[in-house]
Design an enzyme around this catalytic site. Structure first.
Site, PDB file in Angstrom:
ATOM      1  CD1 TRP A 130      -2.720   1.609   0.494  1.00  0.00           C
ATOM      2  CD2 TRP A 130      -2.171   1.666   2.584  1.00  0.00           C
ATOM      3  NE1 TRP A 130      -3.600   2.546   1.048  1.00  0.00           N
ATOM      4  CE2 TRP A 130      -3.096   2.970   2.532  1.00  0.00           C
ATOM      5  CE3 TRP A 130      -1.171   1.859   3.941  1.00  0.00           C
ATOM      6  CZ2 TRP A 130      -3.471   3.504   3.362  1.00  0.00           C
ATOM      7  CZ3 TRP A 130      -2.159   2.519   4.926  1.00  0.00           C
ATOM      8  CH2 TRP A 130      -2.950   3.457   4.802  1.00  0.00           C
ATOM      9  CG  ASP A 211      -2.345  -2.834   7.309  1.00  0.00           C
ATOM     10  OD1 ASP A 211      -3.502  -2.928   7.757  1.00  0.00           O
ATOM     11  OD2 ASP A 211      -1.960  -2.053   6.251  1.00  0.00           O
ATOM     12  CE  LYS A 246     -10.115  -0.420   3.753  1.00  0.00           C
ATOM     13  NZ  LYS A 246      -9.691   0.667   2.677  1.00  0.00           N
TER      14      LYS A 246
HETATM   15  C1  LMR Z   1      -6.953   1.689  -0.256  1.00  0.00           C
HETATM   16  O1  LMR Z   1      -5.992   1.210  -0.353  1.00  0.00           O
HETATM   17  O2  LMR Z   1      -7.512   2.196  -1.256  1.00  0.00           O
HETATM   18  C2  LMR Z   1      -7.573   2.085   1.049  1.00  0.00           C
HETATM   19  O3  LMR Z   1      -6.922   1.431   2.151  1.00  0.00           O
HETATM   20  C3  LMR Z   1      -8.047   3.581   1.355  1.00  0.00           C
HETATM   21  C4  LMR Z   1      -6.725   4.347   1.738  1.00  0.00           C
HETATM   22  O4  LMR Z   1      -6.760   5.192   2.542  1.00  0.00           O
HETATM   23  O5  LMR Z   1      -5.952   4.281   0.650  1.00  0.00           O
END
Ligand code: LMR
Length: 398
Positions: A130, A211, A246
């Site tokens: 991420w 996470d 979520k």
């Molecule tokens: C995502 O990856 O789209 C979600 O976790 C929302 C975010 O805050 O990025």
């Protein structure tokens, strides 16, 4: 003074939502941010959340501050959800939990905690991960490095690469793993692979940070924390950053939790005191409403059962959508192997769409996808599936 400051680029994910909102095309499709959409394209408020809010409205009599670590009842519910009632973590009281501002808040408090208490530590992140992970640790002054995770050509886990990478991480460093529904790839280790990963982490004496943003979206509420339960019993210190955005649909309530599992109750208390310092210097104490909803649902057996059913509905819809998408793209002979879409889990898949193909989808078709090629499968429905597949065919064709 401020005239010398240059503008920051838009956020890789949230920036796209802003652009989507401003797009006048009535047929626009948003597959960017990780927000669940039902078959009608809307993001529902869960029935159990409605009911909990109604109950809370009747009993809430004050709006005074929560403690720095949030509600102790909430913390107890989170621990029960993570470990179950029979895990020795519960009997020995060797874990501490603080209520945080979403999963992101938990990660940021983790980063501040590591910086203050384990100053030499590097946090190892999966490649890819991420995009906010490196940003959060960097902002807190904690260095990050990457470990191998994903085989982009097969769309599968690079298991050998993962084990080799973990074996080369210096003892005492931290490794961030996605508890389930890896973001952005949708690829998780199998139970056997998790066991090997846990063994390697223990052998290297690493600090795992999990996470956990999608509990319930892969196989179910309990199966999705199997790896956490293994880690909590293997003798390492463990950090878990939970999000209820979520699985409770509580995105805007910013409700999450930071849990640290330690050697014994005394260490847990010491660690909790340090976590409180990090929180106090950051946002002082958490907001109450989202945590109160989660507590109300998790502590009532009937609501808890209904919640699991609602999570199962979301999980099943995403799974069916994945199968349909893979089937449609294959039928259209879209270049590339899309069979892996059906095997991956959770909201996301990392497609092989290139940044320029993603740009074409956005500019010519008002289809919004993260530039890495990550799609949010939960944004696809019967109304937009054909248009999406035809657009992907058009931008990937000769
Ligand atoms: C995502 O990856 O789209 C979600 O976790 C929302 C975010 O805050 O990025």
């Amino acid at each position: 003074m401020f005239e010398t400051i240059s503008a920051a680029p838009p956020d890789a994910i949230l920036g796209l939502s802003e652009a989507f909102r401003n797009d006048p095309n009535p047929d626009k499709i948003n597959l960017s941010i990780g927000v669940y959409q039902a078959a009608d394209g809307k993001t529902p408020v869960l029935d159990v959340v409605h009911e909990a809010e109604q109950r809370l409205a009747l009993v809430n009599k004050e709006k005074t501050y929560l403690p720095i670590s949030g509600s102790p009842t909430y913390a107890a519910c989170v621990q029960k959800l993570l470990f179950g009632e029979d895990h020795d973590v519960m009997a020995t009281h060797r874990a501490m939990t603080a209520q945080t501002l979403g999963g992101t808040g938990a990660i940021r408090v983790t980063a501040d905690f590591l910086k203050a208490n384990l100053p030499g530590v590097t946090v190892w992140l999966s490649q890819p991960t991420w995009p906010n992970h490196p940003s959060i640790f960097t902002a807190a002054g904690v260095p990050t490095k990457s470990y191998s995770y994903f085989n982009a050509s097969s769309g599968e886990l690079d298991f050998e690469g993962l084990l080799q990478s973990i074996g080369a991480i210096p003892a005492g460093d931290a490794i961030l793993l996605h508890g389930c529904c890896h973001n952005p790839t949708g690829v998780d280790p199998s139970p056997d692979q998790w066991q090997a990963v846990v063994d390697r982490i223990r052998d290297r004496n690493l600090v795992p940070i999990i996470d956990l943003a999608y509990q319930g979206f892969a196989d179910g509420i309990v199966p999705d924390v199997a790896a956490i339960r293994l880690l909590a019993g293997c003798g390492v210190d463990l950090i878990i950053c939970s999000s209820f955005s979520k699985n409770f649909g509580l995105y805007c309530e910013r409700v999450g939790a930071l849990t640290m599992v330690t050697a014994n109750q005394s260490v847990a208390e010491t660690v909790a005191s340090q976590v409180k310092q990090c929180i106090r210097a950051n946002y002082s104490n958490p907001p109450a409403h989202g945590g109160a909803i989660v507590t109300t649902v998790l502590s009532d057996p009937e609501l808890r059962l209904r919640w699991e059913k609602e999570v199962a509905l979301m999980r099943d819809r995403i799974h069916k959508t994945r199968m349909l998408l893979a089937e449609k793209l294959q039928k259209l002979h879209v270049p590339g192997n899309y069979a892996f879409l059906a095997r991956q889990r959770g909201m996301f898949s990392l497609t092989s769409l290139t940044p320029s193909q993603v740009d074409m989808l956005r500019n010519q078709y008002s289809i919004y996808i993260v530039r890495s090629g990550r799609i949010n499968v939960a944004g696809i429905n019967a109304q937009n599936m054909d248009r999406l597949c035809a657009a992907i065919q058009a931008v990937t064709g000769p």
